[in-house]
Design a protein around this motif. Structure first.
Motif, PDB file in Angstrom:
ATOM      1  N   MET A  50       0.845  -1.200   0.000  1.00 49.41           N
ATOM      2  CA  MET A  50       0.000   0.000   0.000  1.00 49.41           C
ATOM      3  C   MET A  50       0.877   1.246   0.000  1.00 49.41           C
ATOM      4  O   MET A  50       1.908   1.288   0.653  1.00 49.41           O
ATOM      5  CB  MET A  50      -0.911   0.019   1.233  1.00 49.41           C
ATOM      6  N   ALA A  51       0.484   2.271  -0.735  1.00 52.61           N
ATOM      7  CA  ALA A  51       1.252   3.508  -0.779  1.00 52.61           C
ATOM      8  C   ALA A  51       1.174   4.224   0.556  1.00 52.61           C
ATOM      9  O   ALA A  51       0.190   4.120   1.290  1.00 52.61           O
ATOM     10  CB  ALA A  51       0.720   4.432  -1.881  1.00 52.61           C
ATOM     11  N   ALA A  52       2.243   4.965   0.864  1.00 49.98           N
ATOM     12  CA  ALA A  52       2.243   5.766   2.077  1.00 49.98           C
ATOM     13  C   ALA A  52       1.241   6.897   1.938  1.00 49.98           C
ATOM     14  O   ALA A  52       0.789   7.228   0.840  1.00 49.98           O
ATOM     15  CB  ALA A  52       3.651   6.315   2.325  1.00 49.98           C
ATOM     16  N   ALA A  53       0.885   7.477   3.056  1.00 50.69           N
ATOM     17  CA  ALA A  53      -0.023   8.623   3.021  1.00 50.69           C
ATOM     18  C   ALA A  53       0.558   9.704   2.135  1.00 50.69           C
ATOM     19  O   ALA A  53       1.760   9.961   2.143  1.00 50.69           O
ATOM     20  CB  ALA A  53      -0.232   9.148   4.443  1.00 50.69           C
ATOM     21  N   PRO A  64      13.082   1.868  -8.465  1.00 46.54           N
ATOM     22  CA  PRO A  64      12.225   0.863  -9.095  1.00 46.54           C
ATOM     23  C   PRO A  64      12.954  -0.325  -9.705  1.00 46.54           C
ATOM     24  O   PRO A  64      12.429  -1.443  -9.712  1.00 46.54           O
ATOM     25  CB  PRO A  64      11.461   1.666 -10.152  1.00 46.54           C
ATOM     26  N   TYR A  65      14.170  -0.136 -10.217  1.00 36.49           N
ATOM     27  CA  TYR A  65      14.904  -1.243 -10.816  1.00 36.49           C
ATOM     28  C   TYR A  65      15.501  -2.188  -9.770  1.00 36.49           C
ATOM     29  O   TYR A  65      15.784  -3.344 -10.072  1.00 36.49           O
ATOM     30  CB  TYR A  65      16.056  -0.719 -11.681  1.00 36.49           C
ATOM     31  N   CYS A  66      15.754  -1.681  -8.574  1.00 38.67           N
ATOM     32  CA  CYS A  66      16.452  -2.448  -7.531  1.00 38.67           C
ATOM     33  C   CYS A  66      15.736  -2.209  -6.207  1.00 38.67           C
ATOM     34  O   CYS A  66      16.097  -1.314  -5.446  1.00 38.67           O
ATOM     35  CB  CYS A  66      17.919  -2.017  -7.456  1.00 38.67           C
ATOM     36  N   GLN A  67      14.712  -3.010  -5.935  1.00 42.10           N
ATOM     37  CA  GLN A  67      13.823  -2.731  -4.802  1.00 42.10           C
ATOM     38  C   GLN A  67      14.191  -3.487  -3.528  1.00 42.10           C
ATOM     39  O   GLN A  67      13.642  -3.172  -2.462  1.00 42.10           O
ATOM     40  CB  GLN A  67      12.369  -3.009  -5.213  1.00 42.10           C
ATOM     41  N   GLN A  68      15.088  -4.455  -3.590  1.00 41.69           N
ATOM     42  CA  GLN A  68      15.639  -5.115  -2.396  1.00 41.69           C
ATOM     43  C   GLN A  68      14.543  -5.499  -1.390  1.00 41.69           C
ATOM     44  O   GLN A  68      14.638  -5.216  -0.187  1.00 41.69           O
ATOM     45  CB  GLN A  68      16.682  -4.192  -1.739  1.00 41.69           C
ATOM     46  N   LYS A  69      13.510  -6.143  -1.893  1.00 45.52           N
ATOM     47  CA  LYS A  69      12.304  -6.372  -1.085  1.00 45.52           C
ATOM     48  C   LYS A  69      12.530  -7.180   0.194  1.00 45.52           C
ATOM     49  O   LYS A  69      11.942  -6.859   1.235  1.00 45.52           O
ATOM     50  CB  LYS A  69      11.228  -7.014  -1.955  1.00 45.52           C
ATOM     51  N   PRO A  70      13.363  -8.230   0.195  1.00 48.02           N
ATOM     52  CA  PRO A  70      13.567  -8.967   1.457  1.00 48.02           C
ATOM     53  C   PRO A  70      14.192  -8.089   2.545  1.00 48.02           C
ATOM     54  O   PRO A  70      13.817  -8.196   3.721  1.00 48.02           O
ATOM     55  CB  PRO A  70      14.493 -10.112   1.048  1.00 48.02           C
ATOM     56  N   ILE A  71      15.152  -7.235   2.160  1.00 48.66           N
ATOM     57  CA  ILE A  71      15.788  -6.359   3.145  1.00 48.66           C
ATOM     58  C   ILE A  71      14.780  -5.342   3.656  1.00 48.66           C
ATOM     59  O   ILE A  71      14.670  -5.100   4.867  1.00 48.66           O
ATOM     60  CB  ILE A  71      17.011  -5.643   2.539  1.00 48.66           C
ATOM     61  N   ASP A  82      13.818   4.490 -19.638  1.00 51.12           N
ATOM     62  CA  ASP A  82      12.719   3.531 -19.583  1.00 51.12           C
ATOM     63  C   ASP A  82      11.417   4.210 -20.015  1.00 51.12           C
ATOM     64  O   ASP A  82      11.058   5.261 -19.478  1.00 51.12           O
ATOM     65  CB  ASP A  82      12.576   2.975 -18.158  1.00 51.12           C
ATOM     66  N   PRO A  83      10.673   3.629 -20.949  1.00 50.09           N
ATOM     67  CA  PRO A  83       9.439   4.272 -21.425  1.00 50.09           C
ATOM     68  C   PRO A  83       8.369   4.378 -20.339  1.00 50.09           C
ATOM     69  O   PRO A  83       7.532   5.284 -20.400  1.00 50.09           O
ATOM     70  CB  PRO A  83       8.981   3.373 -22.575  1.00 50.09           C
ATOM     71  N   VAL A  84       8.368   3.485 -19.365  1.00 46.36           N
ATOM     72  CA  VAL A  84       7.379   3.569 -18.287  1.00 46.36           C
ATOM     73  C   VAL A  84       7.617   4.836 -17.464  1.00 46.36           C
ATOM     74  O   VAL A  84       6.682   5.589 -17.172  1.00 46.36           O
ATOM     75  CB  VAL A  84       7.443   2.315 -17.390  1.00 46.36           C
ATOM     76  N   ILE A  85       8.860   5.074 -17.111  1.00 42.54           N
ATOM     77  CA  ILE A  85       9.187   6.286 -16.345  1.00 42.54           C
ATOM     78  C   ILE A  85       8.857   7.524 -17.169  1.00 42.54           C
ATOM     79  O   ILE A  85       8.265   8.487 -16.668  1.00 42.54           O
ATOM     80  CB  ILE A  85      10.670   6.288 -15.934  1.00 42.54           C
ATOM     81  N   LEU A  94       2.157   3.737  -9.400  1.00 38.57           N
ATOM     82  CA  LEU A  94       2.993   3.009  -8.455  1.00 38.57           C
ATOM     83  C   LEU A  94       3.169   1.555  -8.884  1.00 38.57           C
ATOM     84  O   LEU A  94       4.281   1.005  -8.827  1.00 38.57           O
ATOM     85  CB  LEU A  94       2.380   3.078  -7.053  1.00 38.57           C
ATOM     86  N   GLY A  95       2.091   0.944  -9.343  1.00 37.71           N
ATOM     87  CA  GLY A  95       2.168  -0.436  -9.784  1.00 37.71           C
ATOM     88  C   GLY A  95       3.070  -0.621 -10.993  1.00 37.71           C
ATOM     89  O   GLY A  95       3.829  -1.600 -11.074  1.00 37.71           O
ATOM     90  N   ARG A  96       2.996   0.313 -11.932  1.00 38.81           N
ATOM     91  CA  ARG A  96       3.854   0.223 -13.123  1.00 38.81           C
ATOM     92  C   ARG A  96       5.329   0.386 -12.747  1.00 38.81           C
ATOM     93  O   ARG A  96       6.197  -0.312 -13.300  1.00 38.81           O
ATOM     94  CB  ARG A  96       3.456   1.289 -14.144  1.00 38.81           C
ATOM     95  N   LEU A  97       5.609   1.274 -11.817  1.00 41.56           N
ATOM     96  CA  LEU A  97       6.988   1.466 -11.369  1.00 41.56           C
ATOM     97  C   LEU A  97       7.460   0.255 -10.562  1.00 41.56           C
ATOM     98  O   LEU A  97       8.596  -0.201 -10.726  1.00 41.56           O
ATOM     99  CB  LEU A  97       7.109   2.747 -10.548  1.00 41.56           C
ATOM    100  N   ASP A  98       6.591  -0.273  -9.716  1.00 38.99           N
ATOM    101  CA  ASP A  98       6.945  -1.477  -8.952  1.00 38.99           C
ATOM    102  C   ASP A  98       7.329  -2.626  -9.878  1.00 38.99           C
ATOM    103  O   ASP A  98       8.203  -3.443  -9.559  1.00 38.99           O
ATOM    104  CB  ASP A  98       5.766  -1.919  -8.076  1.00 38.99           C
ATOM    105  N   ALA A  99       6.660  -2.708 -11.016  1.00 36.92           N
ATOM    106  CA  ALA A  99       6.874  -3.825 -11.937  1.00 36.92           C
ATOM    107  C   ALA A  99       8.221  -3.753 -12.652  1.00 36.92           C
ATOM    108  O   ALA A  99       8.603  -4.709 -13.350  1.00 36.92           O
ATOM    109  CB  ALA A  99       5.746  -3.875 -12.975  1.00 36.92           C
TER     110      ALA A  99
END
Length: 279
Positions: free
Chosen positions: A1-4, A171-178, A202-205, A257-262
């Motif tokens: 979920m996005a922050a406030a 977005p390219y390096c999100q290090q999710k476990p950390i 990147d065309p998405v950005i 946010l979802g497109r950047l997360d991807a």
């Protein structure tokens, strides 16, 4: 979920130490004459400066803070100790040296810059930072480039966990476990290289930037803020220093946010040294 989304340039986060830290930082890596850019950043409204012993600009940062007219108590300043200086006695001495170079009575946040000195020296360095904090020389202590195993090493030693872990994060390096481990243990995550060192092809950005009539750097920093990170963009260009702080009159929606997360490429998305897996 996005922050406030009700964020402002003066927004802060409370650290486990009890102190507050501005959510937007200003990095000075490879800025060997940092006084003019830090003065510009403080004039724009930044109140968080991220330096390091290895950057060789602590004295310039301290000079800028004194010349800015902004009270020292209103500026959050970070420095770090790199692995060749790790160790108990060397870290104690390094804290004093940094204080002298800055010309400060205290440092807001002191980080172990990297985990590359090995388990024994990492823990010795951490003990020295705890001692320096307890003596009032540092207000908050943390680490940088620490993976989960390095954080668990501190935990297993029966020592308090860091208030902050500063890692490469975009977005390219999100290090999710950390990130997940840090969030679970009340460790604030700072994001270095938040604008991917200007790799904006990147065309998405580009598409999201066009949608919001913003430049790509602003989109990337806003992503970091809305994902709950503390981004540390760097620049020595006055116009870029200003634009990198103009983030608070637009919001990325859930689709953005979802497109950047991807875009996450895992470790392959890193643009810096990112030594989070070092033994």
């Amino acid at each position: 979920m996005a922050a406030a989304v009700a964020l402002t340039l003066s927004s802060t986060v409370r650290l486990s130490s009890g102190h507050t830290m501005p959510l937007l930082g200003f990095g000075v890596y490879q800025n060997y004459s940092a006084t003019p850019s830090v003065l510009e950043a403080l004039a724009v409204g930044y109140r968080h400066i991220d330096s390091a012993q290895a950057y060789r600009n602590e004295a310039d940062v301290g000079k800028a803070v004194r010349e800015s007219g902004v009270p020292r108590s209103d500026v959050f300043v970070t420095t770090k100790c790199l692995n060749p200086t790790h160790g108990y006695e060397s870290t104690l001495g390094g804290v004093d040296t940094s204080l002298t170079k800055f010309g400060f009575d205290y440092i807001d946040l002191f980080l172990i810059h990297d985990p590359m000195s090995g388990p024994e020296r990492r823990i010795a360095t951490w003990r020295a930072l705890i001692e320096s904090r307890d003596k009032g020389k540092i207000r908050s202590i943390g680490v940088s480039n620490y993976g989960v195993k390095h954080l668990q090493e501190i935990q297993s030693a029966g020592l308090e966990l860091p208030a902050v872990n500063q890692i490469e994060l975009h977005p390219y390096c999100q290090q999710k476990p950390i990130v997940a481990w840090c969030h679970e243990h009340n460790i604030v995550v700072q994001a270095y290289c938040p604008i991917i060192r200007g790799k904006f092809d990147d065309p998405v950005i580009g598409d999201i930037a066009k949608k919001h009539l913003r430049d790509p750097a602003q989109i990337l920093i806003r992503w970091s803020l809305q994902r709950g990170f503390v981004p540390l963009p760097k620049s020595a260009t006055p116009s870029r220093i200003r634009s990198n702080a103009q983030l608070y009159d637009f919001t990325l929606d859930e689709e953005d946010l979802g497109r950047l997360d991807a875009l996450d490429r895992g470790k392959d998305g890193a643009v810096s040294w990112n030594p989070v897996d070092h033994a």
